[in-house]
Design a protein around this motif. Structure first.
Motif, PDB file in Angstrom:
ATOM      1  N   ASN A 181       0.825  -1.211   0.000  1.00  0.00           N
ATOM      2  CA  ASN A 181       0.000   0.000   0.000  1.00  0.00           C
ATOM      3  C   ASN A 181       0.859   1.261   0.000  1.00  0.00           C
ATOM      4  OD1 ASN A 181       0.623  -0.948   2.743  1.00  0.00           O
ATOM      5  ND2 ASN A 181      -0.471   0.884   3.440  1.00  0.00           N
ATOM      6  N   GLY A 185       1.080   3.993  -2.816  1.00  0.00           N
ATOM      7  CA  GLY A 185       0.789   5.367  -2.413  1.00  0.00           C
ATOM      8  C   GLY A 185       1.887   6.323  -2.830  1.00  0.00           C
ATOM      9  N   HIS A 188       1.384   7.098  -6.426  1.00  0.00           N
ATOM     10  CA  HIS A 188       0.309   8.079  -6.573  1.00  0.00           C
ATOM     11  C   HIS A 188       0.805   9.485  -6.239  1.00  0.00           C
ATOM     12  CE1 HIS A 188      -2.997   4.809  -5.823  1.00  0.00           C
ATOM     13  NE2 HIS A 188      -2.481   4.748  -7.033  1.00  0.00           N
ATOM     14  N   ASN A 408      -6.342   7.987   1.716  1.00  0.00           N
ATOM     15  CA  ASN A 408      -6.762   6.931   0.788  1.00  0.00           C
ATOM     16  C   ASN A 408      -5.759   6.704  -0.342  1.00  0.00           C
ATOM     17  OD1 ASN A 408      -9.178   6.209   2.037  1.00  0.00           O
ATOM     18  ND2 ASN A 408     -10.301   7.844   1.053  1.00  0.00           N
ATOM     19  N   ASN A 409      -5.243   7.800  -0.917  1.00  0.00           N
ATOM     20  CA  ASN A 409      -4.390   7.683  -2.104  1.00  0.00           C
ATOM     21  C   ASN A 409      -2.948   7.351  -1.762  1.00  0.00           C
ATOM     22  OD1 ASN A 409      -6.746   8.617  -3.199  1.00  0.00           O
ATOM     23  ND2 ASN A 409      -5.900  10.508  -4.013  1.00  0.00           N
ATOM     24  N   TYR A 410      -2.402   7.995  -0.707  1.00  0.00           N
ATOM     25  CA  TYR A 410      -0.975   7.911  -0.433  1.00  0.00           C
ATOM     26  C   TYR A 410      -0.616   6.927   0.681  1.00  0.00           C
ATOM     27  CZ  TYR A 410      -1.301  12.371  -2.957  1.00  0.00           C
ATOM     28  OH  TYR A 410      -1.579  13.351  -3.872  1.00  0.00           O
ATOM     29  N   GLY A 413      -2.995   3.596  -0.275  1.00  0.00           N
ATOM     30  CA  GLY A 413      -2.673   3.181  -1.641  1.00  0.00           C
ATOM     31  C   GLY A 413      -3.846   2.586  -2.388  1.00  0.00           C
TER      32      GLY A 413
END
Length: 589
Positions: A181, A185, A188, A408-410, A413
């Protein structure tokens, strides 16, 4: 190797984490190697933070007794929280998250004593900090609001949910995925840094004109500022008076035409209206000279005249959304001054302000440093990068629109979820820097629009009190961009009949709320509006669902007779290309 194997084999876990760390470092090194060195800014404090913090310190020290009492209360609450943790009694929290605070919805924040302690310690401390800043007496109201806004940004950034070691969900995901993750991330994060903005959705899932902005129509006119779209009728007959929609040029127009189910444009066509929409050009070097006069003359007045010439109707209905609503008010005043008010049959305002005395949190950005930066952009590029403006709006709801995606994104992931509204939100729009600077200075800072004669357009001083055009004013109860108490003031400056409606939700969902969704509610009063917003809220009748039917019931009696449907491109204005046109497809690099 599975997550279970990693947990049962410490050596394998160490080896895996070393590999992931090295790979992440290599990704960062490769990224940095592609970057050009930054040019240092000549102004190290463009937004006046130094003055703000100095003022806060002086205000706090001016009442040492109050400050000491707050510090003592904080120490006592901290001691009680610590004692509860040591004694294993976290059942009666010293502080707890608000019910709508999504950051702490995970069960782990309650079931694990250590994380329950971290959460309560953070909430207690952040509450103390915000109360201390909000309670400063010896500051002006605007300075206090600015200090509180930036303090809230700091407090939100320091939430334990935003960090690996203090977020139980991230720790669990790291263990279960073997650290994948964090690697995903990082990928991203570097992608977003390189593109200058944070992605919020799967942008590859949408394409303008393919699965968003798909209502059929034709571009029938264009100039350097806008394309004019006429939509294909879906009824055999239409009302004589056409509808001309002016969306804000700080966003793309298709917020009103997302999917067929959510599209206000499609719905308006289905009600028997001939619908025209202005699609503004993404600002670039060619629009460096554009100011308010330009938008009024080359935009609003040109579009009105083109629609009147194309339809041969006696007048047009108009809608202005947000900043376009502000400008529409100025256009109505100009037409009234010139004796041409009859060109506009009605005016509808979606979440629009004309009186900026209570303009809300956006006012914290109105500082000489901000105006200076806009002027720098005007000299260097001629436009303000839309990504900067998008970040400004996101800061108004930083937990939902910034930190939620950081987690959520970093950290987690996660794969990006496809969501049309977030795709539109990320489709940033440049604005002319000269216009932006004048808008902030003349309206937000100096509030000139409500001062008769203070603003001149095309050589004509304007006065909003001369506007007698029947108007429909829609406000969002929870609007952070155009606050309810600010929009409420708009009818007070007009002399014509006004229907005021307060819709549930905010700046976007309060507008884009189709009847089929059966969401939210709205409040209205029939007859004369009361003097104050508080009286309106106390007396107004609540109706569940969308306010769109209320609007169309107000509009159609003023729309003239029924005539044969008008097909786009078949009269004076000829088809240039299919809707949604080429201007809306221009994206910020």
């Amino acid at each position: 190797m599975s997550a279970k194997d990693l947990q049962s084999d410490p050596a394998a876990t160490f080896e895996r984490m070393t590999y992931l760390t090295g790979k992440a470092q290599q990704m960062m090194m490769d990224f940095m190697a592609r970057q050009e060195p930054a040019t240092p800014s000549a102004n190290i404090d463009p937004f006046g933070f130094a003055d703000m913090w100095t003022g806060m310190t002086q205000a706090a020290l001016s009442d040492p007794v109050k400050l000491a009492q707050m510090q003592m209360d904080y120490v006592q609450e901290s001691a009680r929280l610590w004692q509860g943790f040591l004694g294993g009694d976290m059942a009666a929290p010293v502080a707890d998250a608000a019910r709508q605070d999504k950051r702490f919805k995970s069960e782990s924040w309650e079931s694990a004593p250590a994380f329950a302690f971290i959460k309560q310690a953070y909430l207690m401390t952040s509450s103390y900090i915000l109360d201390a800043v909000g309670g400063l007496d010896n500051m002006s109201e605007k300075d206090r609001e600015k200090a509180l806004f930036y303090t809230r940004q700091f407090v939100d950034a320091m939430s334990p949910t935003n960090y690996l070691l203090t977020n139980p969900d991230v720790l669990n995901a790291t263990i279960e995925s073997g650290g994948e993750n964090l690697l995903k991330g990082t990928e991203h994060l570097l992608h977003d840094i390189e593109n200058g903005r944070m992605r919020m959705t799967d942008e590859d899932a949408f394409e303008v004109g393919v699965n968003v902005a798909v209502t059929p129509g034709k571009v029938v006119f264009q100039n350097r500022l806008f394309q004019l779209i006429q939509y294909a009728p879906t009824t055999k007959q239409v009302y004589e008076i056409p509808l001309l929609i002016f969306p804000p040029w700080i966003n793309k127009f298709y917020i009103l035409d997302l999917t067929p189910e959510k599209s206000f444009i499609r719905w308006a066509v289905e009600q028997g209206l001939t619908v025209y929409v202005v699609s503004w050009k993404n600002a670039d070097e060619s629009t460096a000279d554009v100011v308010l006069d330009s938008y009024v003359k080359e935009g609003f007045l040109e579009a009105i005249d083109q629609v009147l010439a194309d339809t041969k109707a006696p007048a047009v209905h108009t809608i202005g959304y947000c900043v376009a609503g502000t400008t529409l008010a100025a256009v109505l005043a100009l037409l009234a001054e010139r004796g041409e008010a009859d060109k506009v049959k009605t005016a509808t305002f979606f979440t629009a302000q004309v009186d900026f005395e209570d303009a809300g949190e956006l006012s914290v950005f109105i500082h000489d440093g901000e105006l200076m930066l806009a002027d720098e952009n005007s000299r260097e590029k001629g436009y303000l990068d839309g990504r900067a403006m998008a970040t400004t709006f996101n800061m108004l709801r930083s937990n939902d629109l910034i930190w939620n995606y950081v987690v959520n994104n970093y950290l987690l992931g996660k794969d990006y979820f496809p969501f049309d509204l977030l795709f539109w939100n990320g489709d940033a729009t440049n604005v002319p820097a000269k216009w932006h600077q004048n808008y902030l200075k003349d309206l937000y800072r100096d509030n000139k629009l409500v001062k008769p004669g203070a603003i001149t357009i095309d050589g004509t001083p304007i006065d909003l009190t001369k506007v007698k055009t029947p108007s429909y004013v829609q406000a969002g109860k929870e609007d952070h961009i155009a606050p309810l108490k600010s929009v409420w003031k708009l009818p007070k400056h007009f002399k014509g009949p006004v229907r005021f409606l307060m819709a549930g939700s905010g700046h976007i969902a309060g507008v884009v709320n189709p009847p089929s969704a059966k969401k939210y509610q709205y409040w209205t009063i029939d007859g004369k509006l009361p003097d104050t917003l508080e009286e309106f809220q106390a007396q107004a009748s609540e109706t569940p669902g969308s306010w769109w039917p209320d609007w169309i019931a107000w509009l159609t009696p003023q729309s003239g007779k029924k005539i044969a449907a008008r097909k786009p491109g078949t009269r004076k204005l000829k088809a240039i290309e299919d809707a949604p046109g080429s201007y809306v497809r221009e994206r910020v690099a």
